[in-house]
Design a protein around this motif. Sequence first.
Motif, PDB file in Angstrom:
ATOM      1  N   SER A  76       0.816  -1.071  -0.055  1.00 51.83           N
ATOM      2  CA  SER A  76       0.101   0.169  -0.075  1.00 51.83           C
ATOM      3  C   SER A  76       0.856   1.173   0.021  1.00 51.83           C
ATOM      4  O   SER A  76       0.440   2.297  -0.250  1.00 51.83           O
ATOM      5  CB  SER A  76      -0.919  -0.018   1.390  1.00 51.83           C
ATOM      6  OG  SER A  76      -0.317   0.138   2.439  1.00 51.83           O
ATOM      7  N   SER A  77       2.003   1.132   0.329  1.00 53.46           N
ATOM      8  CA  SER A  77       2.938   2.235   0.410  1.00 53.46           C
ATOM      9  C   SER A  77       3.302   2.863  -0.795  1.00 53.46           C
ATOM     10  O   SER A  77       3.353   4.002  -0.934  1.00 53.46           O
ATOM     11  CB  SER A  77       4.178   2.078   1.365  1.00 53.46           C
ATOM     12  OG  SER A  77       4.939   0.598   0.902  1.00 53.46           O
ATOM     13  N   ASP A  78       3.946   1.723  -1.675  1.00 49.86           N
ATOM     14  CA  ASP A  78       4.427   2.475  -3.024  1.00 49.86           C
ATOM     15  C   ASP A  78       3.959   1.592  -4.048  1.00 49.86           C
ATOM     16  O   ASP A  78       4.453   2.013  -5.211  1.00 49.86           O
ATOM     17  CB  ASP A  78       5.884   2.496  -2.968  1.00 49.86           C
ATOM     18  CG  ASP A  78       6.562   1.095  -2.708  1.00 49.86           C
ATOM     19  OD1 ASP A  78       7.848   0.810  -2.630  1.00 49.86           O
ATOM     20  OD2 ASP A  78       5.734   0.110  -2.560  1.00 49.86           O
ATOM     21  N   GLY A  79       2.989   0.776  -3.904  1.00 50.69           N
ATOM     22  CA  GLY A  79       2.456  -0.220  -4.906  1.00 50.69           C
ATOM     23  C   GLY A  79       3.703  -1.341  -5.438  1.00 50.69           C
ATOM     24  O   GLY A  79       3.197  -1.966  -6.515  1.00 50.69           O
ATOM     25  N   SER A  80       4.703  -1.581  -4.635  1.00 50.37           N
ATOM     26  CA  SER A  80       5.685  -2.364  -5.015  1.00 50.37           C
ATOM     27  C   SER A  80       5.019  -3.914  -5.163  1.00 50.37           C
ATOM     28  O   SER A  80       4.203  -4.122  -4.347  1.00 50.37           O
ATOM     29  CB  SER A  80       6.827  -2.508  -4.583  1.00 50.37           C
ATOM     30  OG  SER A  80       6.521  -2.523  -2.971  1.00 50.37           O
ATOM     31  N   THR A  81       5.451  -4.889  -5.778  1.00 52.93           N
ATOM     32  CA  THR A  81       4.797  -6.165  -5.783  1.00 52.93           C
ATOM     33  C   THR A  81       5.963  -7.286  -5.707  1.00 52.93           C
ATOM     34  O   THR A  81       7.052  -7.096  -5.999  1.00 52.93           O
ATOM     35  CB  THR A  81       4.228  -6.407  -7.221  1.00 52.93           C
ATOM     36  OG1 THR A  81       4.930  -5.993  -8.280  1.00 52.93           O
ATOM     37  CG2 THR A  81       2.899  -5.336  -7.515  1.00 52.93           C
ATOM     38  N   SER A  82       5.475  -8.273  -5.131  1.00 45.73           N
ATOM     39  CA  SER A  82       6.190  -9.647  -5.146  1.00 45.73           C
ATOM     40  C   SER A  82       5.537 -10.832  -5.687  1.00 45.73           C
ATOM     41  O   SER A  82       4.294 -10.647  -5.777  1.00 45.73           O
ATOM     42  CB  SER A  82       6.395  -9.756  -3.767  1.00 45.73           C
ATOM     43  OG  SER A  82       7.202  -8.806  -3.013  1.00 45.73           O
ATOM     44  N   TYR A  83       5.995 -11.548  -6.027  1.00 39.49           N
ATOM     45  CA  TYR A  83       5.659 -13.009  -6.820  1.00 39.49           C
ATOM     46  C   TYR A  83       6.283 -14.205  -6.033  1.00 39.49           C
ATOM     47  O   TYR A  83       7.226 -14.237  -6.010  1.00 39.49           O
ATOM     48  CB  TYR A  83       5.368 -12.847  -8.245  1.00 39.49           C
ATOM     49  CG  TYR A  83       4.479 -11.784  -8.796  1.00 39.49           C
ATOM     50  CD1 TYR A  83       5.427 -10.359  -9.106  1.00 39.49           C
ATOM     51  CD2 TYR A  83       3.296 -11.837  -9.051  1.00 39.49           C
ATOM     52  CE1 TYR A  83       4.676  -9.328  -9.562  1.00 39.49           C
ATOM     53  CE2 TYR A  83       2.594 -10.805  -9.415  1.00 39.49           C
ATOM     54  CZ  TYR A  83       3.307  -9.563  -9.709  1.00 39.49           C
ATOM     55  OH  TYR A  83       2.497  -8.452 -10.334  1.00 39.49           O
ATOM     56  N   ALA A  84       5.403 -15.305  -6.002  1.00 38.09           N
ATOM     57  CA  ALA A  84       6.001 -16.596  -5.974  1.00 38.09           C
ATOM     58  C   ALA A  84       6.716 -17.164  -7.402  1.00 38.09           C
ATOM     59  O   ALA A  84       6.165 -16.460  -8.530  1.00 38.09           O
ATOM     60  CB  ALA A  84       4.802 -17.440  -5.774  1.00 38.09           C
ATOM     61  N   ASP A  85       7.619 -17.702  -7.170  1.00 32.96           N
ATOM     62  CA  ASP A  85       8.436 -18.216  -8.494  1.00 32.96           C
ATOM     63  C   ASP A  85       7.496 -18.810  -9.255  1.00 32.96           C
ATOM     64  O   ASP A  85       7.639 -18.968 -10.413  1.00 32.96           O
ATOM     65  CB  ASP A  85       9.603 -19.046  -8.234  1.00 32.96           C
ATOM     66  CG  ASP A  85      10.600 -18.564  -7.380  1.00 32.96           C
ATOM     67  OD1 ASP A  85      11.424 -18.896  -6.842  1.00 32.96           O
ATOM     68  OD2 ASP A  85      10.601 -17.067  -7.739  1.00 32.96           O
ATOM     69  N   SER A  86       6.588 -19.678  -8.660  1.00 36.35           N
ATOM     70  CA  SER A  86       5.666 -20.525  -9.705  1.00 36.35           C
ATOM     71  C   SER A  86       4.671 -19.477 -10.704  1.00 36.35           C
ATOM     72  O   SER A  86       4.134 -19.973 -11.604  1.00 36.35           O
ATOM     73  CB  SER A  86       4.888 -21.450  -9.112  1.00 36.35           C
ATOM     74  OG  SER A  86       3.996 -20.857  -7.858  1.00 36.35           O
TER      75      SER A  86
END
Length: 126
Positions: A53-63
């Motif tokens: 929510s702070s900067d819209g940065s994202t993370s994803y699982a490798d799959s």
Amino acid sequence: QVQLVESGGGLVQPGGSLRLSCAASKFHSDYYAIGWFRQAPGKEREGVSCISSSDGSTSYADSVKGRFTISRDTAKNTVYLQMNSLKLEDTAVYYCATRRRRSCWGVGDVIDYASWGQGTQVTVSS
């Protein structure tokens, strides 16, 4: 109590696409990161993606990296999960949840999230 409502699940063929939506209250979408998890029958719930929510940065699982995209519409207090090139192994119930902080720093584990939606079924089948 936080209310999260998922929608957009359904039946799709391998290689197809779906977009899931997670509607949250304005307060929680503004102040907490929101993540997507999934749980297949007989398996543990696993993290898929997270958006801060702070900067819209994202993370994803490798799959799912390169196939799924998480995004948010702050005006609608809604987080989306665009799922492309779906595979049979993507079949699961998908949940959105609010994280206990504003930033993701990776997708995290179930314990890192405080409130959960009811889930939406995604079935990939030919």
